[in-house]
Design a protein around this motif. Sequence first.
Motif, short mmCIF file in Angstrom:
data_model
loop_
_atom_site.label_atom_id
_atom_site.label_comp_id
_atom_site.label_asym_id
_atom_site.label_seq_id
_atom_site.Cartn_x
_atom_site.Cartn_y
_atom_site.Cartn_z
N LYS A 265 -10.59 13.21 9.90
CA LYS A 265 -10.92 14.10 11.02
C LYS A 265 -9.95 15.27 11.08
N GLY A 266 -8.70 15.00 10.81
CA GLY A 266 -7.70 16.07 10.79
C GLY A 266 -7.98 17.05 9.67
N LYS A 267 -8.43 16.56 8.51
CA LYS A 267 -8.74 17.46 7.39
C LYS A 267 -9.89 18.39 7.73
N GLU A 268 -10.88 17.88 8.49
CA GLU A 268 -12.00 18.73 8.89
C GLU A 268 -11.53 19.86 9.81
N ALA A 269 -10.61 19.53 10.71
CA ALA A 269 -10.06 20.57 11.59
C ALA A 269 -9.30 21.61 10.77
N LEU A 270 -8.52 21.15 9.80
CA LEU A 270 -7.76 22.07 8.96
C LEU A 270 -8.68 22.93 8.10
N LYS A 271 -9.80 22.38 7.69
CA LYS A 271 -10.76 23.15 6.89
C LYS A 271 -11.32 24.32 7.70
N SER A 272 -11.68 24.04 8.96
CA SER A 272 -12.20 25.11 9.83
C SER A 272 -11.13 26.17 10.07
N ALA B 42 7.94 16.19 6.39
CA ALA B 42 6.90 15.65 5.49
C ALA B 42 5.51 15.95 6.02
N ARG B 43 5.33 15.84 7.33
CA ARG B 43 4.01 16.12 7.91
C ARG B 43 3.66 17.60 7.75
N ALA B 44 4.62 18.48 7.96
CA ALA B 44 4.36 19.91 7.79
C ALA B 44 3.98 20.22 6.35
N ILE B 45 4.67 19.61 5.41
CA ILE B 45 4.39 19.86 3.98
C ILE B 45 3.01 19.32 3.61
N SER B 46 2.62 18.18 4.17
CA SER B 46 1.29 17.62 3.89
C SER B 46 0.20 18.60 4.31
N ILE B 47 0.36 19.23 5.47
CA ILE B 47 -0.64 20.17 5.94
C ILE B 47 -0.65 21.43 5.08
N VAL B 48 0.52 21.89 4.66
CA VAL B 48 0.58 23.05 3.77
C VAL B 48 -0.18 22.77 2.47
N ARG B 49 0.00 21.59 1.92
CA ARG B 49 -0.69 21.25 0.67
C ARG B 49 -2.20 21.21 0.85
N ILE B 50 -2.66 20.69 1.97
CA ILE B 50 -4.10 20.64 2.21
C ILE B 50 -4.67 22.05 2.36
N THR C 209 -3.48 24.89 1.23
CA THR C 209 -3.38 25.71 0.01
C THR C 209 -4.17 25.11 -1.15
N LYS C 210 -3.99 23.83 -1.41
CA LYS C 210 -4.61 23.21 -2.59
C LYS C 210 -6.07 22.85 -2.36
N ASP C 211 -6.38 22.36 -1.15
CA ASP C 211 -7.76 21.91 -0.90
C ASP C 211 -8.65 23.04 -0.38
N TYR C 212 -8.06 23.96 0.42
CA TYR C 212 -8.90 24.94 1.10
C TYR C 212 -8.56 26.39 0.74
N GLY C 213 -7.70 26.59 -0.24
CA GLY C 213 -7.53 27.90 -0.85
C GLY C 213 -6.76 28.94 -0.07
N VAL C 214 -5.98 28.55 0.95
CA VAL C 214 -5.15 29.53 1.65
C VAL C 214 -4.02 29.98 0.72
N ASP C 215 -3.75 31.26 0.71
CA ASP C 215 -2.70 31.82 -0.16
C ASP C 215 -1.34 31.20 0.20
N PRO C 216 -0.70 30.48 -0.73
CA PRO C 216 0.58 29.83 -0.43
C PRO C 216 1.71 30.81 -0.13
N VAL C 217 1.57 32.07 -0.57
CA VAL C 217 2.59 33.07 -0.28
C VAL C 217 2.69 33.32 1.23
N ARG C 218 1.64 33.08 1.94
CA ARG C 218 1.60 33.37 3.38
C ARG C 218 2.11 32.22 4.24
N ILE C 219 2.42 31.07 3.63
CA ILE C 219 2.69 29.86 4.42
C ILE C 219 4.13 29.39 4.25
N THR C 220 4.70 28.91 5.35
CA THR C 220 6.02 28.28 5.36
C THR C 220 5.93 26.95 6.10
N ALA C 221 6.62 25.93 5.60
CA ALA C 221 6.65 24.61 6.25
C ALA C 221 8.03 24.37 6.85
#
Length: 265
Positions: free
Chosen positions: A157-164, A202-210, A212-224
């Motif tokens: 359910k959290g992944k669906e929210a992050l996808k949106s 660790a939780r912040a990094i998990s969300i960054v990975r989802i 960037t890797k799963d939903y294609g957000v540019d990793p240059v724009r993100i900080t954990a």
Amino acid sequence: MKKTVNYLVFLSLIISLGFSSCVSNKKFEASEARAYELQKEKASALGQLSDCNTLVKNLNVEMENLKTENASVQKDLKILASESKMTIADQAEQLRELKALIQSQRDVMTNLKNSIADALINYKADELTVYIKDGNVYVSLAEKLLFKSGSDMVNPKGKEALKSLATVISNTKDITVLIEGHTDNVPINTSQFEDNWDLSAARAISIVRILTKDYGVDPVRITAAGRSEFHPVATNETPEGRAGNRRTEIILSPDLNELYELLNQ
């Protein structure tokens, strides 16, 4: 009889001379004491005079330094005045541009907040909130929406929210994304996490990975970032307060480069 008279006269002369000698000695001693006091006063006066001379010398040095500094400041002011090419009209125009740019950024962030709220409209208020603070858009996600207790694995359910959310972020240019993990003040010490710092990061990094890797957000724009228990939004004295503190905040900030360039003109 004549011998007696002569004797008395002689005796009187001796007594008179002795008395006169005694008086002279007292005057001499008094004079010596006064001379000693005058010498002490003279020494004290000379010491005070020396201190005054030293003070005057120091004041003269300080005055010369102040004159030098003042001359330097006046020179800098003249240089600044000669280098400044902006007229009053130019300054007024820059101010108008600055106000317009700030309002434009406010509009962008307001539209971004509304787009995120629309994209996440199906989630309950106790699962996430979207708001603007200090010119940034905050998306605060409750622990129960994303994680099981003591885990950094994001649930479906959290992944669906992050996808949106990722869709809105990817469609909005010129913003940066900060992911902050937060915990309550209950200590954790497991084989996987040493403490709350470890868990929140660790939780912040998990969300960054989802994102960037799963939903294609540019990793240059993100900080954990892991914030542990030290930025609570509620009391840790109640179960409800601790639940509110166990959250992940996604903070979207505008790109201020254009604003800085305008200010530096």
